[in-house]
Design a protein around this motif. Structure first.
Motif, PDB file in Angstrom:
ATOM      1  N   SER A 121     -13.834   0.164   1.151  1.00 29.38           N
ATOM      2  CA  SER A 121     -13.108  -0.938   0.508  1.00 29.38           C
ATOM      3  C   SER A 121     -12.678  -0.557  -0.904  1.00 29.38           C
ATOM      4  O   SER A 121     -11.864  -1.239  -1.515  1.00 29.38           O
ATOM      5  CB  SER A 121     -13.964  -2.204   0.485  1.00 29.38           C
ATOM      6  N   TRP A 124      -7.991   3.941  -1.513  1.00 28.59           N
ATOM      7  CA  TRP A 124      -6.551   3.718  -1.432  1.00 28.59           C
ATOM      8  C   TRP A 124      -6.019   4.482  -0.226  1.00 28.59           C
ATOM      9  O   TRP A 124      -6.609   5.487   0.184  1.00 28.59           O
ATOM     10  CB  TRP A 124      -5.856   4.278  -2.674  1.00 28.59           C
ATOM     11  N   LEU A 133      -1.144   2.548   6.710  1.00 29.99           N
ATOM     12  CA  LEU A 133      -1.663   1.584   5.740  1.00 29.99           C
ATOM     13  C   LEU A 133      -2.632   0.590   6.369  1.00 29.99           C
ATOM     14  O   LEU A 133      -3.582   0.129   5.727  1.00 29.99           O
ATOM     15  CB  LEU A 133      -0.491   0.829   5.100  1.00 29.99           C
ATOM     16  N   ARG A 137      -6.139  -1.199   4.820  1.00 28.89           N
ATOM     17  CA  ARG A 137      -6.108  -2.647   4.578  1.00 28.89           C
ATOM     18  C   ARG A 137      -7.226  -3.337   5.355  1.00 28.89           C
ATOM     19  O   ARG A 137      -7.937  -4.201   4.833  1.00 28.89           O
ATOM     20  CB  ARG A 137      -4.730  -3.175   4.987  1.00 28.89           C
ATOM     21  N   ARG A 142      -6.787  -0.696  -0.815  1.00 29.81           N
ATOM     22  CA  ARG A 142      -5.411  -0.995  -1.238  1.00 29.81           C
ATOM     23  C   ARG A 142      -4.445   0.070  -0.713  1.00 29.81           C
ATOM     24  O   ARG A 142      -4.841   1.223  -0.512  1.00 29.81           O
ATOM     25  CB  ARG A 142      -5.341  -1.063  -2.768  1.00 29.81           C
ATOM     26  N   VAL A 143      -3.198  -0.329  -0.477  1.00 32.34           N
ATOM     27  CA  VAL A 143      -2.274   0.546   0.258  1.00 32.34           C
ATOM     28  C   VAL A 143      -0.923   0.648  -0.442  1.00 32.34           C
ATOM     29  O   VAL A 143      -0.391  -0.326  -0.958  1.00 32.34           O
ATOM     30  CB  VAL A 143      -2.091   0.050   1.712  1.00 32.34           C
ATOM     31  N   VAL A 144      -0.388   1.883  -0.453  1.00 27.08           N
ATOM     32  CA  VAL A 144       0.898   2.157  -1.099  1.00 27.08           C
ATOM     33  C   VAL A 144       1.817   2.831  -0.088  1.00 27.08           C
ATOM     34  O   VAL A 144       1.449   3.830   0.534  1.00 27.08           O
ATOM     35  CB  VAL A 144       0.733   3.086  -2.321  1.00 27.08           C
ATOM     36  N   LYS A 156      11.209  -5.175   2.370  1.00 27.06           N
ATOM     37  CA  LYS A 156      10.178  -6.198   2.574  1.00 27.06           C
ATOM     38  C   LYS A 156      10.473  -6.984   3.854  1.00 27.06           C
ATOM     39  O   LYS A 156      11.619  -7.336   4.112  1.00 27.06           O
ATOM     40  CB  LYS A 156      10.206  -7.132   1.358  1.00 27.06           C
ATOM     41  N   GLU A 162       2.509  -5.978   4.651  1.00 25.77           N
ATOM     42  CA  GLU A 162       3.246  -5.683   3.421  1.00 25.77           C
ATOM     43  C   GLU A 162       2.365  -4.784   2.563  1.00 25.77           C
ATOM     44  O   GLU A 162       1.207  -5.109   2.314  1.00 25.77           O
ATOM     45  CB  GLU A 162       3.568  -6.966   2.648  1.00 25.77           C
ATOM     46  N   PRO A 163       2.906  -3.653   2.114  1.00 28.22           N
ATOM     47  CA  PRO A 163       2.109  -2.785   1.234  1.00 28.22           C
ATOM     48  C   PRO A 163       1.771  -3.523  -0.070  1.00 28.22           C
ATOM     49  O   PRO A 163       2.509  -4.423  -0.479  1.00 28.22           O
ATOM     50  CB  PRO A 163       3.048  -1.617   0.941  1.00 28.22           C
ATOM     51  N   ASP A 164       0.673  -3.120  -0.695  1.00 25.51           N
ATOM     52  CA  ASP A 164       0.374  -3.659  -2.026  1.00 25.51           C
ATOM     53  C   ASP A 164       1.428  -3.181  -3.027  1.00 25.51           C
ATOM     54  O   ASP A 164       1.806  -3.910  -3.936  1.00 25.51           O
ATOM     55  CB  ASP A 164      -1.023  -3.212  -2.474  1.00 25.51           C
ATOM     56  N   TYR A 165       1.873  -1.945  -2.839  1.00 20.73           N
ATOM     57  CA  TYR A 165       2.894  -1.362  -3.717  1.00 20.73           C
ATOM     58  C   TYR A 165       3.822  -0.483  -2.888  1.00 20.73           C
ATOM     59  O   TYR A 165       3.425   0.043  -1.853  1.00 20.73           O
ATOM     60  CB  TYR A 165       2.251  -0.490  -4.809  1.00 20.73           C
TER      61      TYR A 165
END
Ligand SMILES: [Mg+2]
Ligand SMILES: [Zn+2]
Length: 185
Positions: A121, A124, A133, A137, A142-144, A156, A162-165
């Motif tokens: 957790s 990345w 991703l 998740r 967290r996922v880019v 989007k 949806e990716p975090d970034y």
């Protein structure tokens, strides 16, 4: 504090090929990626590569060849001052057999966390496809998304995640992640 990052291979580290990377000679680093891996090491990240290689189940590439390509990738990264802690691959194809390791399944991400003793957790993930991703998740990381492979035209709403970034490439993703970690995010 140790930092952990899962990287996809094809389309994230090396240029995506239309019919798999079948030989080392077809493995071409995306420009700048070797520098990024050095930057990640300098900033205390342990890097794990997780790659779906259904070319093995499909009989297109023998598994030892995939293992050798990954070994040479790790060697090239080390020669450039970076480090990949371990490269994992799934050899299965969904239409041939079900498995726990083909992304978006979490199997290989869990295995890395178990083998290296970290809390997934806190990790990345960076990749060019939704399935890179989703496991991270699902494990609370967290996922880019990088727009260097399959996702060049990503917008989007394309996917059910949806990716975090979103970043243009691995360098932009790494700078973003390092910045967030360095400010205690
Ligand atoms: Mg990819
Ligand atoms: Zn598998």
């Amino acid at each position: 504090m140790a930092r952990y990052i899962f990287l996809d291979r094809d389309g994230t580290i090396n240029i995506e090929r239309p019919n798999y990377v079948q030989r080392w000679e077809q493995f071409e680093f995306i420009p700048g990626v070797l520098d990024v891996l050095r930057l990640l090491k300098e900033n205390g990240f342990q890097v794990f590569v997780v790659t779906n290689q259904s070319c093995i189940a499909r009989g297109i590439v023998d598994e030892p060849v995939v293992v050798e390509i990954n070994r040479r990738m790790c060697e090239a990264v080390r020669d450039a001052g970076g480090e990949i802690a371990r490269a994992y691959h799934c050899p299965h194809a969904p239409e041939i057999s079900e498995c726990e390791c083909r992304k978006p399944a979490i199997g290989l991400y869990e295995r890395a966390a178990r083998e290296f003793g970290f809390d997934s957790s806190q990790a990345w993930a960076v990749g060019d496809d939704a399935r890179d991703l989703k496991p991270c998740r699902a494990l609370g990381g967290r996922v880019v998304l990088v727009k260097t492979g399959k996702s060049a035209g990503y917008e989007k709403g394309f996917w059910d995640i949806e990716p975090d970034y979103v970043a243009d490439d691995l360098l932009a993703a790494a700078k973003l992640i390092i910045g967030i970690e360095n400010t205690g995010g």
